[in-house]
Design a protein around this motif. Structure first.
Motif, PDB file in Angstrom:
ATOM      1  N   ILE A 165      -1.850 -18.440 -56.105  1.00 47.14           N
ATOM      2  CA  ILE A 165      -1.354 -19.363 -55.093  1.00 47.14           C
ATOM      3  C   ILE A 165       0.072 -19.740 -55.445  1.00 47.14           C
ATOM      4  N   VAL A 166       1.009 -19.391 -54.567  1.00 49.49           N
ATOM      5  CA  VAL A 166       2.436 -19.603 -54.837  1.00 49.49           C
ATOM      6  C   VAL A 166       2.998 -20.565 -53.794  1.00 49.49           C
ATOM      7  N   ASP A 167       3.339 -21.775 -54.229  1.00 44.86           N
ATOM      8  CA  ASP A 167       3.922 -22.773 -53.336  1.00 44.86           C
ATOM      9  C   ASP A 167       4.612 -23.815 -54.197  1.00 44.86           C
ATOM     10  N   ASP A 168       5.791 -24.277 -53.770  1.00 45.06           N
ATOM     11  CA  ASP A 168       6.492 -25.283 -54.555  1.00 45.06           C
ATOM     12  C   ASP A 168       5.925 -26.683 -54.353  1.00 45.06           C
ATOM     13  N   ASP A 169       4.984 -26.843 -53.420  1.00 41.53           N
ATOM     14  CA  ASP A 169       4.341 -28.136 -53.171  1.00 41.53           C
ATOM     15  C   ASP A 169       3.030 -28.206 -53.963  1.00 41.53           C
ATOM     16  N   PRO A 170       2.958 -29.054 -55.005  1.00 40.53           N
ATOM     17  CA  PRO A 170       1.736 -29.115 -55.814  1.00 40.53           C
ATOM     18  C   PRO A 170       0.515 -29.574 -55.033  1.00 40.53           C
ATOM     19  N   HIS A 171       0.720 -30.371 -53.976  1.00 37.43           N
ATOM     20  CA  HIS A 171      -0.405 -30.831 -53.169  1.00 37.43           C
ATOM     21  C   HIS A 171      -1.066 -29.656 -52.449  1.00 37.43           C
ATOM     22  N   ILE A 172      -0.258 -28.761 -51.899  1.00 41.06           N
ATOM     23  CA  ILE A 172      -0.813 -27.589 -51.216  1.00 41.06           C
ATOM     24  C   ILE A 172      -1.546 -26.696 -52.214  1.00 41.06           C
ATOM     25  N   ARG A 173      -0.957 -26.504 -53.385  1.00 35.52           N
ATOM     26  CA  ARG A 173      -1.644 -25.692 -54.395  1.00 35.52           C
ATOM     27  C   ARG A 173      -2.984 -26.310 -54.761  1.00 35.52           C
ATOM     28  N   GLN A 174      -3.012 -27.629 -54.906  1.00 36.33           N
ATOM     29  CA  GLN A 174      -4.253 -28.307 -55.273  1.00 36.33           C
ATOM     30  C   GLN A 174      -5.316 -28.134 -54.197  1.00 36.33           C
ATOM     31  N   LEU A 175      -4.926 -28.274 -52.923  1.00 34.03           N
ATOM     32  CA  LEU A 175      -5.868 -28.095 -51.820  1.00 34.03           C
ATOM     33  C   LEU A 175      -6.476 -26.692 -51.833  1.00 34.03           C
ATOM     34  N   LEU A 176      -5.632 -25.686 -52.039  1.00 40.79           N
ATOM     35  CA  LEU A 176      -6.114 -24.309 -51.998  1.00 40.79           C
ATOM     36  C   LEU A 176      -6.933 -23.962 -53.239  1.00 40.79           C
ATOM     37  N   VAL A 177      -6.532 -24.482 -54.389  1.00 47.84           N
ATOM     38  CA  VAL A 177      -7.326 -24.252 -55.600  1.00 47.84           C
ATOM     39  C   VAL A 177      -8.744 -24.796 -55.402  1.00 47.84           C
ATOM     40  N   PHE A 178      -8.843 -25.990 -54.833  1.00 42.03           N
ATOM     41  CA  PHE A 178     -10.155 -26.589 -54.584  1.00 42.03           C
ATOM     42  C   PHE A 178     -10.958 -25.766 -53.581  1.00 42.03           C
ATOM     43  N   ALA A 179     -10.305 -25.343 -52.481  1.00 43.74           N
ATOM     44  CA  ALA A 179     -11.010 -24.592 -51.437  1.00 43.74           C
ATOM     45  C   ALA A 179     -11.493 -23.240 -51.951  1.00 43.74           C
ATOM     46  N   PHE A 180     -10.645 -22.533 -52.690  1.00 42.70           N
ATOM     47  CA  PHE A 180     -11.059 -21.235 -53.232  1.00 42.70           C
ATOM     48  C   PHE A 180     -12.128 -21.405 -54.313  1.00 42.70           C
ATOM     49  N   GLY A 181     -12.022 -22.491 -55.074  1.00 42.35           N
ATOM     50  CA  GLY A 181     -13.041 -22.750 -56.085  1.00 42.35           C
ATOM     51  C   GLY A 181     -14.413 -22.968 -55.474  1.00 42.35           C
ATOM     52  N   LYS A 182     -14.467 -23.679 -54.344  1.00 36.37           N
ATOM     53  CA  LYS A 182     -15.742 -23.882 -53.653  1.00 36.37           C
ATOM     54  C   LYS A 182     -16.318 -22.564 -53.166  1.00 36.37           C
ATOM     55  N   ALA A 183     -15.443 -21.596 -52.877  1.00 40.68           N
ATOM     56  CA  ALA A 183     -15.900 -20.282 -52.409  1.00 40.68           C
ATOM     57  C   ALA A 183     -16.244 -19.347 -53.575  1.00 40.68           C
ATOM     58  N   GLY A 184     -16.108 -19.846 -54.801  1.00 42.60           N
ATOM     59  CA  GLY A 184     -16.470 -19.053 -55.960  1.00 42.60           C
ATOM     60  C   GLY A 184     -15.395 -18.115 -56.445  1.00 42.60           C
ATOM     61  N   LEU A 185     -14.139 -18.381 -56.082  1.00 46.25           N
ATOM     62  CA  LEU A 185     -13.037 -17.503 -56.464  1.00 46.25           C
ATOM     63  C   LEU A 185     -12.171 -18.155 -57.533  1.00 46.25           C
ATOM     64  N   ASP A 186     -11.702 -17.369 -58.465  1.00 48.43           N
ATOM     65  CA  ASP A 186     -10.791 -17.858 -59.499  1.00 48.43           C
ATOM     66  C   ASP A 186      -9.376 -17.937 -58.945  1.00 48.43           C
ATOM     67  N   THR A 187      -8.604 -18.897 -59.429  1.00 45.88           N
ATOM     68  CA  THR A 187      -7.231 -19.057 -58.960  1.00 45.88           C
ATOM     69  C   THR A 187      -6.278 -19.231 -60.141  1.00 45.88           C
ATOM     70  N   ILE A 188      -5.055 -18.793 -59.931  1.00 43.87           N
ATOM     71  CA  ILE A 188      -3.936 -19.096 -60.810  1.00 43.87           C
ATOM     72  C   ILE A 188      -2.800 -19.578 -59.913  1.00 43.87           C
ATOM     73  N   GLU A 189      -1.830 -20.268 -60.501  1.00 43.91           N
ATOM     74  CA  GLU A 189      -0.797 -20.902 -59.690  1.00 43.91           C
ATOM     75  C   GLU A 189       0.608 -20.516 -60.137  1.00 43.91           C
ATOM     76  N   ALA A 190       1.542 -20.639 -59.182  1.00 42.01           N
ATOM     77  CA  ALA A 190       2.963 -20.513 -59.480  1.00 42.01           C
ATOM     78  C   ALA A 190       3.718 -21.437 -58.544  1.00 42.01           C
ATOM     79  N   ALA A 191       4.723 -22.141 -59.076  1.00 37.57           N
ATOM     80  CA  ALA A 191       5.465 -23.114 -58.287  1.00 37.57           C
ATOM     81  C   ALA A 191       6.759 -22.556 -57.708  1.00 37.57           C
ATOM     82  N   ASN A 192       7.104 -21.320 -58.062  1.00 34.09           N
ATOM     83  CA  ASN A 192       8.329 -20.717 -57.547  1.00 34.09           C
ATOM     84  C   ASN A 192       8.216 -19.200 -57.602  1.00 34.09           C
ATOM     85  N   GLY A 193       9.219 -18.529 -57.038  1.00 35.17           N
ATOM     86  CA  GLY A 193       9.167 -17.072 -56.948  1.00 35.17           C
ATOM     87  C   GLY A 193       9.196 -16.371 -58.284  1.00 35.17           C
ATOM     88  N   GLU A 194      10.034 -16.850 -59.193  1.00 38.49           N
ATOM     89  CA  GLU A 194      10.124 -16.215 -60.505  1.00 38.49           C
ATOM     90  C   GLU A 194       8.794 -16.289 -61.240  1.00 38.49           C
TER      91      GLU A 194
END
Length: 236
Positions: A7-36
């Motif tokens: 999940i790549v987004d500079d908004d931590p709130h959006i990353r948190q929402l998606l991490v939670f949603a994918f977690g409920k679906a049984g999927l693992d997530t990793i995050e990045a706050a920028n392109g690099e």
């Protein structure tokens, strides 16, 4: 084995929402706050899908996609900050697989991401008793996933390659956009007619750059089929 979503987004709130949603679906997530950081995470973890915000500082999502596509076919799901046709078409033509406009429903993003994962997990359509498909000056090798115009290799994304192979397997048949979607995406994938058109335009441009201006024909009101592949322009 569970799929891993980057999940790549500079908004931590959006990353948190998606991490939670994918977690409920049984999927693992990793995050990045920028392109690099996103490029580094892809290199380190080889995720199964990238959720990629278009509008990020320093390196935006389109540039991240461009760099990923230089050496990877990982599916990319764009998050767009606005309902902008340029962003949509450019994102798809760069090799994106789907997009959603902010604000979005996390459940919708998860559902559409699962559809992409089902498609990428499926085996490519079998081509019976043929190692290399040829039509005019075009050749396509399903085993090595390579295409050539005469002796020049033309690099295609997985989606572009699959569309071309679908048409080339039956070059006299006219495929509607729905036929193309059903053929290799499977039911339930959030792909639109406009997205198919964007991919076809991209295939045409790549072959035109190599001298092939008659690779895919448009049949108005019906769909697409293979052109003569003789190296002469056609009316689309």
């Amino acid at each position: 084995m569970s799929s891993t979503i980057l999940i790549v987004d500079d908004d931590p709130h959006i990353r948190q929402l998606l991490v939670f949603a994918f977690g409920k679906a049984g999927l693992d997530t990793i995050e990045a706050a920028n392109g690099e950081a996103a490029l580094a995470q892809v290199e380190r973890h080889a995720p199964d899908l990238v959720i990629l915000d278009i509008n990020m500082p320093r390196m935006d999502g389109l540039e991240v996609c461009r760099r990923l596509r230089a050496g990877s076919d990982v599916p990319i799901f764009f998050l767009s900050p606005r309902d902008d046709e340029i962003d949509r078409v450019l994102g798809i033509e760069l090799g994106g697989d789907d997009y959603v406009v902010k604000p979005f429903s996390p459940r919708e993003v998860v559902a559409r991401s699962l559809a992409i994962l089902r498609r990428t997990a499926a085996r490519p359509p079998a081509v019976e008793n043929v190692s290399v498909l040829r039509h005019g000056r075009l050749s396509l090798d399903p085993e090595s996933w390579t295409t050539h115009w005469r002796d020049q290799e033309v690099s295609l994304t997985v989606t572009e390659f699959t569309i071309l192979r679908t048409l080339l397997a039956m070059p006299s048949r006219i495929f509607s956009r729905d036929n193309i979607i059903d053929r290799f995406r499977g039911s339930g994938f959030a792909l639109t007619d406009r997205t198919v058109d964007s991919h076809v335009r991209n295939v045409r441009r790549k072959f035109a750059d190599a001298g092939g201006s008659d690779v895919i024909e448009t049949r108005a009101g019906v769909g697409y089929r293979m052109g003569a592949c003789a190296g002469v322009p056609v009316t689309s």
